[in-house]
Design a protein around this motif. Sequence first.
Motif, PDB file in Angstrom:
ATOM      1  N   GLN A  86     -12.644 -11.084 133.815  1.00 14.91           N
ATOM      2  CA  GLN A  86     -13.562 -11.398 133.146  1.00 14.91           C
ATOM      3  C   GLN A  86     -14.276 -10.493 132.957  1.00 14.91           C
ATOM      4  O   GLN A  86     -14.984  -9.822 134.256  1.00 14.91           O
ATOM      5  N   ARG A  87     -14.560 -10.804 131.474  1.00 15.23           N
ATOM      6  CA  ARG A  87     -15.048  -8.924 131.696  1.00 15.23           C
ATOM      7  C   ARG A  87     -16.417 -10.145 130.691  1.00 15.23           C
ATOM      8  O   ARG A  87     -17.201  -8.739 130.208  1.00 15.23           O
ATOM      9  N   TRP A  88     -16.558 -10.458 129.487  1.00 17.70           N
ATOM     10  CA  TRP A  88     -17.243 -11.318 128.539  1.00 17.70           C
ATOM     11  C   TRP A  88     -18.360 -12.239 128.936  1.00 17.70           C
ATOM     12  O   TRP A  88     -18.417 -13.643 130.028  1.00 17.70           O
ATOM     13  N   ILE A  89     -19.568 -12.469 128.731  1.00 15.49           N
ATOM     14  CA  ILE A  89     -20.237 -13.287 128.553  1.00 15.49           C
ATOM     15  C   ILE A  89     -20.989 -14.090 127.321  1.00 15.49           C
ATOM     16  O   ILE A  89     -21.078 -12.916 126.167  1.00 15.49           O
ATOM     17  N   SER A  90     -20.676 -15.284 126.496  1.00  9.45           N
ATOM     18  CA  SER A  90     -20.897 -15.612 125.795  1.00  9.45           C
ATOM     19  C   SER A  90     -22.685 -15.854 124.842  1.00  9.45           C
ATOM     20  O   SER A  90     -23.320 -16.570 125.738  1.00  9.45           O
ATOM     21  N   ILE A  91     -23.504 -14.906 124.644  1.00  6.65           N
ATOM     22  CA  ILE A  91     -24.592 -15.105 124.180  1.00  6.65           C
ATOM     23  C   ILE A  91     -24.670 -15.525 122.568  1.00  6.65           C
ATOM     24  O   ILE A  91     -24.353 -14.150 121.705  1.00  6.65           O
ATOM     25  N   GLY A  92     -25.492 -16.413 122.090  1.00  7.32           N
ATOM     26  CA  GLY A  92     -25.368 -16.912 120.652  1.00  7.32           C
ATOM     27  C   GLY A  92     -24.109 -16.918 120.078  1.00  7.32           C
ATOM     28  O   GLY A  92     -24.295 -16.406 118.614  1.00  7.32           O
ATOM     29  N   GLY A  93     -23.149 -16.884 120.648  1.00 12.68           N
ATOM     30  CA  GLY A  93     -21.728 -17.569 119.777  1.00 12.68           C
ATOM     31  C   GLY A  93     -21.620 -15.782 119.959  1.00 12.68           C
ATOM     32  O   GLY A  93     -20.041 -15.288 119.160  1.00 12.68           O
ATOM     33  N   PHE A  94     -21.948 -15.096 120.137  1.00 14.40           N
ATOM     34  CA  PHE A  94     -20.957 -13.622 120.304  1.00 14.40           C
ATOM     35  C   PHE A  94     -20.552 -13.088 121.854  1.00 14.40           C
ATOM     36  O   PHE A  94     -21.601 -13.418 122.892  1.00 14.40           O
ATOM     37  N   ASN A  95     -19.601 -12.703 122.294  1.00 12.02           N
ATOM     38  CA  ASN A  95     -18.780 -12.114 122.943  1.00 12.02           C
ATOM     39  C   ASN A  95     -20.002 -10.898 123.041  1.00 12.02           C
ATOM     40  O   ASN A  95     -18.768  -9.950 122.588  1.00 12.02           O
ATOM     41  N   VAL A  96     -20.131 -10.958 124.336  1.00 11.42           N
ATOM     42  CA  VAL A  96     -21.075  -9.724 125.286  1.00 11.42           C
ATOM     43  C   VAL A  96     -20.559  -8.963 126.340  1.00 11.42           C
ATOM     44  O   VAL A  96     -20.306 -10.459 127.427  1.00 11.42           O
ATOM     45  N   GLN A  97     -19.980  -7.693 126.355  1.00 10.62           N
ATOM     46  CA  GLN A  97     -19.234  -6.890 127.616  1.00 10.62           C
ATOM     47  C   GLN A  97     -20.146  -6.053 128.137  1.00 10.62           C
ATOM     48  O   GLN A  97     -20.513  -5.019 127.531  1.00 10.62           O
ATOM     49  N   PRO A  98     -21.640  -6.544 129.198  1.00  8.35           N
ATOM     50  CA  PRO A  98     -21.789  -5.991 129.891  1.00  8.35           C
ATOM     51  C   PRO A  98     -21.752  -4.612 130.491  1.00  8.35           C
ATOM     52  O   PRO A  98     -22.351  -3.909 130.652  1.00  8.35           O
ATOM     53  N   SER A  99     -20.003  -4.884 130.944  1.00 11.25           N
ATOM     54  CA  SER A  99     -19.950  -3.260 130.652  1.00 11.25           C
ATOM     55  C   SER A  99     -20.330  -2.209 130.549  1.00 11.25           C
ATOM     56  O   SER A  99     -20.164  -0.843 130.626  1.00 11.25           O
ATOM     57  N   GLU A 100     -20.203  -1.958 129.367  1.00 13.51           N
ATOM     58  CA  GLU A 100     -20.508  -0.893 127.934  1.00 13.51           C
ATOM     59  C   GLU A 100     -21.856  -0.515 128.510  1.00 13.51           C
ATOM     60  O   GLU A 100     -22.196   0.496 128.565  1.00 13.51           O
ATOM     61  N   PHE A 101     -22.638  -1.815 127.747  1.00 11.15           N
ATOM     62  CA  PHE A 101     -24.639  -1.701 128.616  1.00 11.15           C
ATOM     63  C   PHE A 101     -25.053  -0.745 129.649  1.00 11.15           C
ATOM     64  O   PHE A 101     -25.521  -0.198 129.799  1.00 11.15           O
ATOM     65  N   ALA A 102     -24.143  -0.824 131.008  1.00  9.38           N
ATOM     66  CA  ALA A 102     -23.779  -0.972 132.440  1.00  9.38           C
ATOM     67  C   ALA A 102     -23.595   0.573 132.086  1.00  9.38           C
ATOM     68  O   ALA A 102     -24.549   1.777 132.999  1.00  9.38           O
ATOM     69  N   LYS A 103     -22.817   1.586 131.346  1.00 11.55           N
ATOM     70  CA  LYS A 103     -22.693   2.243 131.218  1.00 11.55           C
ATOM     71  C   LYS A 103     -24.080   4.129 131.230  1.00 11.55           C
ATOM     72  O   LYS A 103     -24.220   4.549 131.650  1.00 11.55           O
ATOM     73  N   VAL A 104     -25.011   3.294 129.798  1.00  8.75           N
ATOM     74  CA  VAL A 104     -26.186   4.133 129.669  1.00  8.75           C
ATOM     75  C   VAL A 104     -26.617   3.605 130.996  1.00  8.75           C
ATOM     76  O   VAL A 104     -27.490   4.979 130.339  1.00  8.75           O
ATOM     77  N   GLY A 105     -26.900   2.326 131.053  1.00 11.20           N
ATOM     78  CA  GLY A 105     -28.092   1.428 132.136  1.00 11.20           C
ATOM     79  C   GLY A 105     -27.878   3.058 133.451  1.00 11.20           C
ATOM     80  O   GLY A 105     -28.288   3.938 133.933  1.00 11.20           O
ATOM     81  N   LEU A 106     -26.568   3.376 133.585  1.00  9.39           N
ATOM     82  CA  LEU A 106     -25.714   4.601 134.817  1.00  9.39           C
ATOM     83  C   LEU A 106     -26.357   5.611 134.504  1.00  9.39           C
ATOM     84  O   LEU A 106     -26.654   6.300 135.192  1.00  9.39           O
TER      85      LEU A 106
END
Length: 416
Positions: A105-125
């Motif tokens: 369970q890795r994706w969130i649907s936003i505006g019809g697109f599947n977004v993978q928050p773990s990718e953006f969390a790399k930059v946040g870290l």
Amino acid sequence: MYKSSNRSPWQDLFLHWQQMDWLLLFLAVGLTFFGGLMIRSTELNQPVNHWLQHWVFGGIGVAVAFGIARISYNHLIRWHWATYGLTSGLLVAVDFLGNSAKGAQRWISIGGFNVQPSEFAKVGLIITLAAILHRRPANTLPTFLGALAITLPPWLLVFIQPDLGTSLVFGAIAIGMLYWANAKPGWLVLLVSPLFAAILYSLSMPAWIVWAILMCVIGWLTLPFRWIAAMVALGVNIAAGMLGQVFWHVLKDYQKARLIVFLDPDKYPLGAGYHLIQSRIAIGAGELWGQGLNQGTQTQLNFIPEQHTDFIFSSIGEELGFVGSMCLVATFLILCWRLLRVAQQAPNNFGSLLAIGVFLMISFQVVVNISMTIGIAPVTGIPLPWISYGGSALITNFIAIGLVESVANYRRRFSL
């Protein structure tokens, strides 16, 4: 008297970006273009256009990178907790709102697109660790342990999705940035020692015993309260070895299968080992010069699962051969060299840590992805940066490049 500038708007615009590392950006854009070509080759016989979406997301990523490069990276110091909270909050949201696929369970649907928050969390870290470590070096235990405490929540949230590959990237980022911030190498060895103890316990009992004793010595040499530290290090590694079998049962079935087929791909030739077997066949079929773009038999007949994402390097090896594969590796080496150069020339610790964090994120993913396709590392589901299809990963990589370009763009201004 005030004297007006005779520069044109275009000249002013150029001055805003004159210190950027243009070769670094050019390489990232070139890899994205090449990735689209290879994705298209894997889908010639399918009614999909992932290659076009790849280029569209790449164009968005380039625009984002330019925008970030225009802004001083030092502003992020004031916003690092907000960035950390936002990315971690998205990871929490995955558990409640996320979409599941292939056991994860890795994706969130936003505006019809599947977004993978773990990718953006790399930059946040990366941003958060850089902000913490630039104030105090990691050569003191409080700072060292504080950085680990910051890394643990997002790492754990990603691990339980489950996403073992991305959790390994988090670990590589944290360990590398701590080393760059002057953490004692012995502390870093002790940090990863339980993992090696668990592996050695299953492979060789004498090696496990020697390892545990060695960790005891390192604890005695590097930590305060030497005898206590030595006994704790010894006890942790002994416990890790014995508990290795317990943690084995925590892994999902497909994760266990990936580790098993790494040691013996032929054990499940039509199951978990199928990816690796077909990948090696494809790369071997490419020989020196390859079979030609759009001409690979394994690629065009879809023998390789996930060949437009995690196993894209297999198609490159088959269609462009050893020469083409080595040209791609050389491109990544040059790109990583430019990242290191920016890290070394940064005017302050924060900029240097940002650049080194991006270097670690990119280089680790490249090494692991290529290694798993040729069979010298377990299959972990880590994409090849800028080449594999995936909108979240692609935009994240360009955000990371934008941060490094900001460091490069403002290095002379802050050093004067």
